[in-house]
Design a protein around this motif. Structure first.
Motif, PDB file in Angstrom:
ATOM      1  N   UNK A   1      13.663  59.092  92.264  1.00 21.26           N
ATOM      2  CA  UNK A   1      13.058  60.400  92.529  1.00 21.26           C
ATOM      3  C   UNK A   1      13.251  60.742  93.994  1.00 21.26           C
ATOM      4  N   UNK A   2      13.589  61.985  94.281  1.00 21.79           N
ATOM      5  CA  UNK A   2      13.842  62.407  95.644  1.00 21.79           C
ATOM      6  C   UNK A   2      12.567  62.715  96.414  1.00 21.79           C
ATOM      7  N   UNK A   3      12.752  63.032  97.684  1.00 22.16           N
ATOM      8  CA  UNK A   3      11.625  63.374  98.542  1.00 22.16           C
ATOM      9  C   UNK A   3      11.135  64.785  98.239  1.00 22.16           C
ATOM     10  N   UNK A   4       9.958  65.075  98.758  1.00 23.18           N
ATOM     11  CA  UNK A   4       9.406  66.415  98.699  1.00 23.18           C
ATOM     12  C   UNK A   4       9.095  66.856 100.116  1.00 23.18           C
ATOM     13  N   UNK A   5       9.513  68.070 100.474  1.00 20.77           N
ATOM     14  CA  UNK A   5       9.306  68.578 101.828  1.00 20.77           C
ATOM     15  C   UNK A   5       8.918  70.046 101.753  1.00 20.77           C
ATOM     16  N   UNK A   6       8.374  70.548 102.852  1.00 18.10           N
ATOM     17  CA  UNK A   6       8.097  71.980 102.936  1.00 18.10           C
ATOM     18  C   UNK A   6       9.396  72.764 103.124  1.00 18.10           C
ATOM     19  N   UNK A   7      10.311  72.171 103.892  1.00 20.18           N
ATOM     20  CA  UNK A   7      11.557  72.853 104.230  1.00 20.18           C
ATOM     21  C   UNK A   7      12.683  71.849 104.326  1.00 20.18           C
ATOM     22  N   UNK A   8      13.811  72.165 103.691  1.00 19.25           N
ATOM     23  CA  UNK A   8      15.052  71.415 103.892  1.00 19.25           C
ATOM     24  C   UNK A   8      16.058  72.354 104.527  1.00 19.25           C
ATOM     25  N   UNK A   9      16.645  71.927 105.634  1.00 18.33           N
ATOM     26  CA  UNK A   9      17.675  72.702 106.320  1.00 18.33           C
ATOM     27  C   UNK A   9      18.992  71.963 106.144  1.00 18.33           C
ATOM     28  N   UNK A  10      19.975  72.644 105.590  1.00 15.18           N
ATOM     29  CA  UNK A  10      21.294  72.036 105.387  1.00 15.18           C
ATOM     30  C   UNK A  10      22.228  72.580 106.462  1.00 15.18           C
ATOM     31  N   UNK A  11      22.640  71.729 107.363  1.00 14.33           N
ATOM     32  CA  UNK A  11      23.502  72.130 108.476  1.00 14.33           C
ATOM     33  C   UNK A  11      22.744  72.028 109.784  1.00 14.33           C
ATOM     34  N   UNK A  12      23.269  71.221 110.703  1.00 13.34           N
ATOM     35  CA  UNK A  12      22.572  70.968 111.964  1.00 13.34           C
ATOM     36  C   UNK A  12      23.249  71.553 113.170  1.00 13.34           C
ATOM     37  N   UNK A  13      23.940  72.708 112.998  1.00 14.24           N
ATOM     38  CA  UNK A  13      24.433  73.447 114.153  1.00 14.24           C
ATOM     39  C   UNK A  13      23.280  74.193 114.808  1.00 14.24           C
ATOM     40  N   UNK A  14      23.563  75.125 115.714  1.00 16.50           N
ATOM     41  CA  UNK A  14      22.469  75.827 116.393  1.00 16.50           C
ATOM     42  C   UNK A  14      21.489  76.507 115.448  1.00 16.50           C
ATOM     43  N   UNK A  15      21.973  77.216 114.425  1.00 18.12           N
ATOM     44  CA  UNK A  15      21.055  77.917 113.519  1.00 18.12           C
ATOM     45  C   UNK A  15      20.162  76.933 112.772  1.00 18.12           C
ATOM     46  N   UNK A  16      20.759  75.879 112.210  1.00 15.13           N
ATOM     47  CA  UNK A  16      19.982  74.919 111.449  1.00 15.13           C
ATOM     48  C   UNK A  16      19.044  74.093 112.301  1.00 15.13           C
ATOM     49  N   UNK A  17      19.533  73.610 113.447  1.00 12.23           N
ATOM     50  CA  UNK A  17      18.702  72.759 114.300  1.00 12.23           C
ATOM     51  C   UNK A  17      17.520  73.533 114.884  1.00 12.23           C
ATOM     52  N   UNK A  18      17.771  74.758 115.326  1.00 10.44           N
ATOM     53  CA  UNK A  18      16.663  75.561 115.875  1.00 10.44           C
ATOM     54  C   UNK A  18      15.665  75.907 114.770  1.00 10.44           C
ATOM     55  N   UNK A  19      16.160  76.220 113.567  1.00 11.85           N
ATOM     56  CA  UNK A  19      15.260  76.492 112.446  1.00 11.85           C
ATOM     57  C   UNK A  19      14.385  75.288 112.131  1.00 11.85           C
ATOM     58  N   UNK A  20      14.982  74.096 112.097  1.00 14.30           N
ATOM     59  CA  UNK A  20      14.218  72.882 111.816  1.00 14.30           C
ATOM     60  C   UNK A  20      13.207  72.604 112.920  1.00 14.30           C
ATOM     61  N   UNK A  21      13.609  72.802 114.153  1.00 10.93           N
ATOM     62  CA  UNK A  21      12.716  72.578 115.303  1.00 10.93           C
ATOM     63  C   UNK A  21      11.509  73.505 115.244  1.00 10.93           C
ATOM     64  N   UNK A  22      11.741  74.779 114.968  1.00 10.19           N
ATOM     65  CA  UNK A  22      10.642  75.739 114.903  1.00 10.19           C
ATOM     66  C   UNK A  22       9.676  75.390 113.776  1.00 10.19           C
ATOM     67  N   UNK A  23      10.207  75.021 112.606  1.00  7.82           N
ATOM     68  CA  UNK A  23       9.344  74.689 111.476  1.00  7.82           C
ATOM     69  C   UNK A  23       8.548  73.417 111.735  1.00  7.82           C
ATOM     70  N   UNK A  24       9.187  72.409 112.319  1.00 12.18           N
ATOM     71  CA  UNK A  24       8.474  71.168 112.631  1.00 12.18           C
ATOM     72  C   UNK A  24       7.358  71.418 113.632  1.00 12.18           C
ATOM     73  N   UNK A  25       7.603  72.285 114.609  1.00  7.21           N
ATOM     74  CA  UNK A  25       6.551  72.622 115.572  1.00  7.21           C
ATOM     75  C   UNK A  25       5.400  73.365 114.915  1.00  7.21           C
ATOM     76  N   UNK A  26       5.680  74.059 113.812  1.00 10.20           N
ATOM     77  CA  UNK A  26       4.617  74.734 113.068  1.00 10.20           C
ATOM     78  C   UNK A  26       3.815  73.774 112.211  1.00 10.20           C
TER      79      UNK A  26
END
Length: 369
Positions: free
Chosen positions: A1-26
């Protein structure tokens, strides 16, 4: 069985990394998936974007040492100066942004994934269930969804070697077959990117096309630079605009949503602005779920489109404002025109979407960097 998360971001370029950073800070539980395979190339970044990344805490002191470079641009046969940009190695830049997301609490997985409604499927087959998936795989992320594409163009990039005494500098210029960006790092090394029609009437190999382009631009570039090898990075560079998603559990961000001309300085600024818009979308959808609402394509806008209050890094957008967004002007990536030439207006087919996801839902115009 896989993990469960609030948000999965696929791709860690600027758009993905900044999106993940903002969500984690929230405080969200975030998983960021990236193969960590960015090709060795140079990217131009505006001083304003670099300053925002520093003030926000994304870039740790000394984590990235951009090379300041004065910029010259050839327009209408006249060379103009006065501007400058910061040159960064793209792999190192992406790595620094993903590290910031990890420090904020995001789980970073090295690998590939495919989005599906309510989940992301890793290359291993593991399924990561999530309330929201952001597809930040760049232009590859738009391959399986309806998009509007501009003229078919391709960007060829390669490292050049030249006199070690040549100072850092960048040059942007049009030529007969397209346009070029020369990014001199100092110390006798430079990156050259040319944008051309995808179809070549001579059917030449990429190395030959790049060498021919370099010869056509040589009069405006520093003397003595030649390709280090026959290795050429080939990237699709046609402008594209995604349609409005039918399923709001998987949303495109960055170039997967709207990819513009690869003119140095524009692309990176847009993709970070797109991540800020994605944060507004994510927060609005989460607030709706908390209130027991079912997300749908038109539910977030009520009587009409909404415009996100942010337009660029530093403006601090947090949610939508219920105001009607003006229709965006078409992108201007045409290989046979200068990067600032506005394309002719075309009649939209009745079946085509009137705008992309961000212009319908979070139309955040990015300012020129």
């Amino acid at each position: 069985m896989g993990q469960t998360a609030d948000l999965v971001v696929i791709g860690g370029g600027p758009a993905g990394a900044v999106s993940a950073w903002l969500a984690a800070r929230d405080g969200a539980q975030v998983v960021l998936v990236d193969p960590d395979e960015a090709p060795d190339r140079i990217e131009g970044m505006s001083p304003r974007l670099h300053a925002w990344l520093g003030r926000s805490g994304m870039l740790e002191a000394g984590a990235l040492q951009p090379v300041p470079a004065p910029r010259r641009s050839l327009w209408s046969g006249t060379m103009h100066g006065g501007n400058h940009e910061l040159l960064v190695a793209r792999p190192a830049f992406d790595h620094a942004l993903r590290a910031a997301a990890a420090r904020a609490g995001a789980q970073v997985i090295t690998g590939v994934a495919t989005p599906e409604p309510g989940a992301a499927v890793l290359g291993s087959g593991e399924r990561l269930a999530a309330a929201l998936v952001l597809d930040a795989r760049g232009r590859r992320g738009a391959a399986r969804r309806p998009v509007r594409r501009g003229p078919a163009t391709v960007s060829l990039g390669a490292w050049l070697a030249g006199p070690p005494s040549t100072p850092p500098q960048t040059v942007v210029l049009p030529f007969d077959a397209g346009w070029a960006w020369f990014a001199g790092m100092g110390g006798g090394r430079a990156w050259l990117q040319v944008t051309l029609d995808a179809a070549d009437p001579h059917q030449a190999r990429p190395a030959a096309r790049l060498a021919r382009s370099l010869a056509q631009c040589a009069a405006w570039l520093p003397e003595g630079f030649r390709p280090e090898s026959d290795g050429v990075l080939v990237r699709e560079s046609s402008p594209l605009l995604s349609g409005v998603p039918d399923d709001l559990s998987v949303l495109p961000v960055g170039d997967a949503s709207a990819a513009i001309d690869p003119l140095s300085g524009h692309g990176m600024f847009w993709t970070v602005s797109s991540a800020l818009a994605a944060a507004a979308v994510r927060r609005t959808l989460a607030a709706g779920r908390d209130a027991g609402e079912t997300p749908s394509r038109g539910a977030s806008s009520g009587s009409g489109p909404r415009t996100c209050s942010c337009g660029r890094p530093g403006s601090g957008a947090t949610s939508f404002a219920p105001r009607r967004a003006a229709p965006p002007r078409p992108s201007g990536a045409r290989a046979r025109a200068s990067p600032t030439t506005r394309p002719p207006t075309t009649q939209r087919p009745p079946s085509a979407p009137s705008a992309g996801w961000w212009s319908r839902t979070a139309a955040c115009p990015s300012a020129r960097s």
